[in-house]
Write a protein that holds these residues in place. Sequence first.
Motif, short mmCIF file in Angstrom:
data_model
loop_
_atom_site.label_atom_id
_atom_site.label_comp_id
_atom_site.label_asym_id
_atom_site.label_seq_id
_atom_site.Cartn_x
_atom_site.Cartn_y
_atom_site.Cartn_z
N LEU A 155 7.97 -2.29 3.82
CA LEU A 155 7.10 -3.24 4.50
C LEU A 155 7.72 -3.68 5.82
N SER A 156 9.02 -3.98 5.82
CA SER A 156 9.69 -4.47 7.03
C SER A 156 9.67 -3.43 8.14
N ALA A 157 9.97 -2.17 7.79
CA ALA A 157 9.97 -1.12 8.81
C ALA A 157 8.56 -0.89 9.36
N HIS A 158 7.58 -0.95 8.47
CA HIS A 158 6.20 -0.71 8.93
C HIS A 158 5.73 -1.85 9.84
N LYS A 159 6.12 -3.06 9.54
CA LYS A 159 5.70 -4.18 10.38
C LYS A 159 6.28 -4.05 11.79
N LEU A 160 7.46 -3.42 11.91
CA LEU A 160 8.09 -3.26 13.22
C LEU A 160 7.54 -2.06 13.99
N TRP A 161 7.25 -0.94 13.29
CA TRP A 161 6.92 0.29 14.00
C TRP A 161 5.62 0.95 13.53
N GLY A 162 4.94 0.38 12.59
CA GLY A 162 3.74 1.02 12.05
C GLY A 162 2.46 0.42 12.60
N ARG A 163 1.38 0.99 12.14
CA ARG A 163 0.05 0.53 12.52
C ARG A 163 -0.39 -0.59 11.59
N PRO A 164 -1.49 -1.27 11.89
CA PRO A 164 -1.95 -2.36 11.01
C PRO A 164 -2.16 -1.88 9.58
N ILE A 165 -1.82 -2.74 8.63
CA ILE A 165 -1.95 -2.42 7.21
C ILE A 165 -3.29 -2.95 6.71
N PRO A 166 -4.12 -2.10 6.10
CA PRO A 166 -5.38 -2.60 5.54
C PRO A 166 -5.13 -3.71 4.52
N GLY A 167 -5.69 -4.88 4.75
CA GLY A 167 -5.45 -6.01 3.87
C GLY A 167 -4.20 -6.79 4.17
N GLY A 168 -3.37 -6.31 5.08
CA GLY A 168 -2.17 -7.02 5.47
C GLY A 168 -0.99 -6.77 4.54
N PRO A 169 0.18 -7.37 4.85
CA PRO A 169 1.39 -7.16 4.05
C PRO A 169 1.22 -7.48 2.58
N ASP A 170 0.49 -8.54 2.26
CA ASP A 170 0.32 -8.90 0.85
C ASP A 170 -0.36 -7.78 0.07
N ALA A 171 -1.29 -7.08 0.72
CA ALA A 171 -1.99 -5.98 0.03
C ALA A 171 -1.01 -4.88 -0.33
N TYR A 172 -0.06 -4.58 0.57
CA TYR A 172 0.92 -3.53 0.26
C TYR A 172 1.79 -3.94 -0.92
N VAL A 173 2.30 -5.16 -0.89
CA VAL A 173 3.15 -5.63 -2.00
C VAL A 173 2.38 -5.61 -3.31
N ARG A 174 1.13 -6.08 -3.27
CA ARG A 174 0.31 -6.13 -4.48
C ARG A 174 0.01 -4.73 -5.01
N GLU A 175 -0.37 -3.81 -4.11
CA GLU A 175 -0.71 -2.45 -4.55
C GLU A 175 0.53 -1.71 -5.07
N TRP A 176 1.66 -1.83 -4.38
CA TRP A 176 2.86 -1.10 -4.79
C TRP A 176 3.51 -1.72 -6.03
N ALA A 177 3.06 -2.90 -6.42
CA ALA A 177 3.54 -3.48 -7.68
C ALA A 177 3.23 -2.55 -8.85
N GLN A 178 2.18 -1.73 -8.71
CA GLN A 178 1.85 -0.76 -9.77
C GLN A 178 3.00 0.21 -10.00
N ALA A 179 3.67 0.61 -8.93
CA ALA A 179 4.84 1.50 -9.07
C ALA A 179 5.95 0.79 -9.84
N GLY A 180 6.15 -0.49 -9.55
CA GLY A 180 7.14 -1.25 -10.30
C GLY A 180 6.79 -1.32 -11.78
N THR A 181 5.53 -1.56 -12.08
CA THR A 181 5.10 -1.61 -13.47
C THR A 181 5.35 -0.28 -14.17
N LEU A 182 5.03 0.83 -13.50
CA LEU A 182 5.27 2.15 -14.08
C LEU A 182 6.75 2.38 -14.38
N MET A 183 7.63 1.74 -13.58
CA MET A 183 9.06 1.92 -13.76
C MET A 183 9.67 0.86 -14.67
#
Length: 307
Positions: A155-183
């Motif tokens: 998230l930090s690297a994308h905020k510095l050098w990436g394009r806008p995130i659909p739904g904003g940073p919270d959406a990325y954290v919320r969506e990638w939480a699924q990967a955490g659950t799988l692990m």
Amino acid sequence: MRNVLREWQAELKYTFTGTRDAVPEWVGRLAEGDDAGYHRPGSAVWAVHGDMPTIVAGIRALLMQALHPGALAGVHDHSRFREDPLGRLAGTIRWIFTVTYGSTEAARAASNWVLRLHEPVRGTYVDGRGAVQPYAANDPDLLRWVHIAFTDAFLSAHKLWGRPIPGGPDAYVREWAQAGTLMGVESPPLSEAQMRAQLDRWYDDGELTADSRVAETVAFIRNPPLHPVLRPGYRVLFAAAVASLEPKYRAMLGLRMPRLGPFPLPVRLATKATLGIVHLALGRMGPSEQAARSRLRRLGYEEPSGA
């Protein structure tokens, strides 16, 4: 210029996948499956993981993860990262892209495969207070640390050098939480604020350390055994990862912002240029995303407008 790009392309592919020419066999299997997967076109996860700042994020994640003595002990005691660092990197990339682009069955299978690899990874380490502690790679607290350090880095690297995130940073954290659950991460953070609060808890509680093992790991990450054609660009990307760190973590790692005498170097601009060259060498869309889109077309999935 064309020959230089071709050489860059070959070596970049080898670094990330272990092969210079052919697409890895697991990438083709991302076109298989009977559902759209956990993440789809237009999602925050596709936006972040399909963009070039992931390269900086990977370096930052390795630096951050080294600060937890339990996580670092597992790598030092059980990993072949010195002998085969690119093989370990390729395995990590395979898991990330399978969870990002694969079907739900593929994502679960890839995560279970990693958890099985972790089963024998056990031992002891000295914590930040000097006490000897047992560790196991599948301990919930260690899994949480790795997940949050990863999420924070990407998230930090994308905020510095990436394009806008659909739904904003919270959406990325919320969506990638699924990967955490799988692990096996219990109740992973669902917002950027929750993630930062949990990350800082380890620091505030004195659970992170910076000892000789950390220094050795930082030295290795600073100068990995890359092909000479990649080294100039990697130096820029390593400096970018360092610049992206919060000052307190940068200080623990013994790293400083790059300077030329009293003047700070233009890391953000140099990183943007370097990532642009990498993008040119690798192409607009990676083979993992192409395979996922092939599966989605077969299933009749309609992409959101603008995806």
